[in-house]
Design an enzyme around this catalytic site. Structure first.
Site, PDB file in Angstrom:
ATOM      1  N   GLY A  53     -15.459 114.302   9.559  1.00 18.63           N
ATOM      2  CA  GLY A  53     -14.511 115.238   8.948  1.00 18.63           C
ATOM      3  C   GLY A  53     -15.133 116.509   8.419  1.00 18.63           C
ATOM      4  O   GLY A  53     -14.464 117.529   8.270  1.00 18.63           O
ATOM      5  N   GLU A 108     -18.917 116.655   1.801  1.00 22.18           N
ATOM      6  CA  GLU A 108     -17.877 115.722   2.273  1.00 22.18           C
ATOM      7  C   GLU A 108     -16.568 116.490   2.421  1.00 22.18           C
ATOM      8  O   GLU A 108     -16.354 117.509   1.762  1.00 22.18           O
ATOM      9  CB  GLU A 108     -17.783 114.586   1.228  1.00 22.18           C
ATOM     10  N   ASP A 109     -15.708 116.001   3.304  1.00 24.93           N
ATOM     11  CA  ASP A 109     -14.410 116.658   3.473  1.00 24.93           C
ATOM     12  C   ASP A 109     -13.467 116.364   2.312  1.00 24.93           C
ATOM     13  O   ASP A 109     -12.829 117.254   1.771  1.00 24.93           O
ATOM     14  CB  ASP A 109     -13.771 116.281   4.829  1.00 24.93           C
ATOM     15  N   ASP A 112     -11.411 110.375  -1.864  1.00 25.82           N
ATOM     16  CA  ASP A 112     -10.125 109.708  -2.070  1.00 25.82           C
ATOM     17  C   ASP A 112     -10.361 108.574  -3.075  1.00 25.82           C
ATOM     18  O   ASP A 112     -10.367 108.811  -4.276  1.00 25.82           O
ATOM     19  CB  ASP A 112      -9.659 109.231  -0.692  1.00 25.82           C
ATOM     20  N   LYS A 140      -8.990 114.011  -4.371  1.00 21.61           N
ATOM     21  CA  LYS A 140      -7.722 113.361  -4.740  1.00 21.61           C
ATOM     22  C   LYS A 140      -8.015 112.428  -5.910  1.00 21.61           C
ATOM     23  O   LYS A 140      -8.107 111.213  -5.722  1.00 21.61           O
ATOM     24  CB  LYS A 140      -7.237 112.495  -3.563  1.00 21.61           C
ATOM     25  N   PHE A 161      -1.480 112.423   2.260  1.00 17.48           N
ATOM     26  CA  PHE A 161      -2.450 112.368   3.349  1.00 17.48           C
ATOM     27  C   PHE A 161      -2.462 113.723   4.046  1.00 17.48           C
ATOM     28  O   PHE A 161      -1.442 114.191   4.534  1.00 17.48           O
ATOM     29  CB  PHE A 161      -2.116 111.247   4.327  1.00 17.48           C
ATOM     30  N   VAL A 162      -3.631 114.352   4.073  1.00 17.45           N
ATOM     31  CA  VAL A 162      -3.736 115.706   4.619  1.00 17.45           C
ATOM     32  C   VAL A 162      -4.571 115.733   5.898  1.00 17.45           C
ATOM     33  O   VAL A 162      -5.437 114.880   6.107  1.00 17.45           O
ATOM     34  CB  VAL A 162      -4.339 116.676   3.576  1.00 17.45           C
ATOM     35  N   ASP A 168      -8.691 114.340   9.842  1.00 24.01           N
ATOM     36  CA  ASP A 168      -7.918 113.793  10.957  1.00 24.01           C
ATOM     37  C   ASP A 168      -6.847 112.823  10.510  1.00 24.01           C
ATOM     38  O   ASP A 168      -6.885 112.268   9.422  1.00 24.01           O
ATOM     39  CB  ASP A 168      -8.853 113.050  11.912  1.00 24.01           C
ATOM     40  N   ARG A 174      -8.000 117.587  13.721  1.00 15.55           N
ATOM     41  CA  ARG A 174      -9.189 118.159  13.082  1.00 15.55           C
ATOM     42  C   ARG A 174      -9.316 119.651  13.370  1.00 15.55           C
ATOM     43  O   ARG A 174      -9.913 120.395  12.613  1.00 15.55           O
ATOM     44  CB  ARG A 174     -10.458 117.458  13.593  1.00 15.55           C
TER      45      ARG A 174
END
Ligand code: IMP
Ligand code: MG
Length: 189
Positions: A53, A108-109, A112, A140, A161-162, A168, A174
């Site tokens: 990601g 990191e993307d 969560d 998040k 959820f994005v 993805d 992506r």
């Protein structure tokens, strides 16, 4: 963040809402790069991206860090194609570089539950880096299960959820240049 109108295309048809525009992402990435540039003046820096990601964010971020640096990547098991964390974390691809005595910045993307990064930071701390910091594009916090110390955060997002800009759903989306939310029917397909 206001929702922008999305023109029609097979890829964009799946998008319900743009959360962060392409320009919004670029502006924030530039700011993060400026802060990192100041914070790491005169220090050896190894930027570690967490695949897959992070691919787009990593490429843009390092171009906004105006310092000599090296990059490396790790891959860890994550969600598969579901939208929930399994809680199981496994290193699929380890670093090529030795990090002992080095200043490591993990990129990191999205954070969560925090399970991935809390595991990863523990694993990397054992290798005795000079310093270990985390830069995430998205956070998040409402979903956090495991504590993670985050030094650089692009955007804090609510529990949705994005996708896009590297993120993805079932390995798709992506390549969207912005961060958005899918239409509900796409998640259940
Ligand atoms: P964590 O271990 O629960 O913090 O999960 C982190 C990983 O889950 C991220 O690196 C993503 O791969 C994935 N993830 C979590 N939330 C999202 C989301 O909203 N969209 C896409 N991927 C997500
Ligand atoms: Mg990830």
């Amino acid at each position: 963040m206001s929702a922008a109108a999305v023109p029609r295309s097979p890829l964009l048809d799946a998008i319900q809402e743009v959360l962060i525009s392409e320009d919004g992402v670029a502006d924030r990435v530039r700011e993060l790069g400026e802060r990192i540039t100041l914070d790491y003046q005169g220090r050896d820096l190894l930027v570690v991206g967490v695949l897959r990601g992070v691919a787009l964010f990593m490429g843009d971020l390092i171009r906004q860090i105006h310092l000599p640096l090296e990059i490396d990547y790790m891959a860890i098991s994550s969600y598969g194609s579901a939208t929930k964390s399994s809680g199981v974390v496994r290193i699929l691809k380890d670093l090529d570089e030795t990090i002992t005595g080095r200043n490591v910045l993990i990129v990191e993307d999205i954070i969560d539950t925090g399970l991935t990064l809390s595991y990863l930071t523990r694993a990397l701390e054992e290798r005795k880096p000079a310093s270990l910091a985390i830069c995430t594009l998205l956070d998040k916090p409402s979903r956090r299960v495991a504590h993670v110390d985050v030094q650089y955060t692009g955007f804090t997002v609510e529990d949705r959820f994005v996708v896009g800009y590297g993120l993805d759903h079932a390995q798709r989306f992506r390549n969207l240049p912005f961060i958005g939310v899918l239409k509900p029917e796409v998640y259940t397909r």
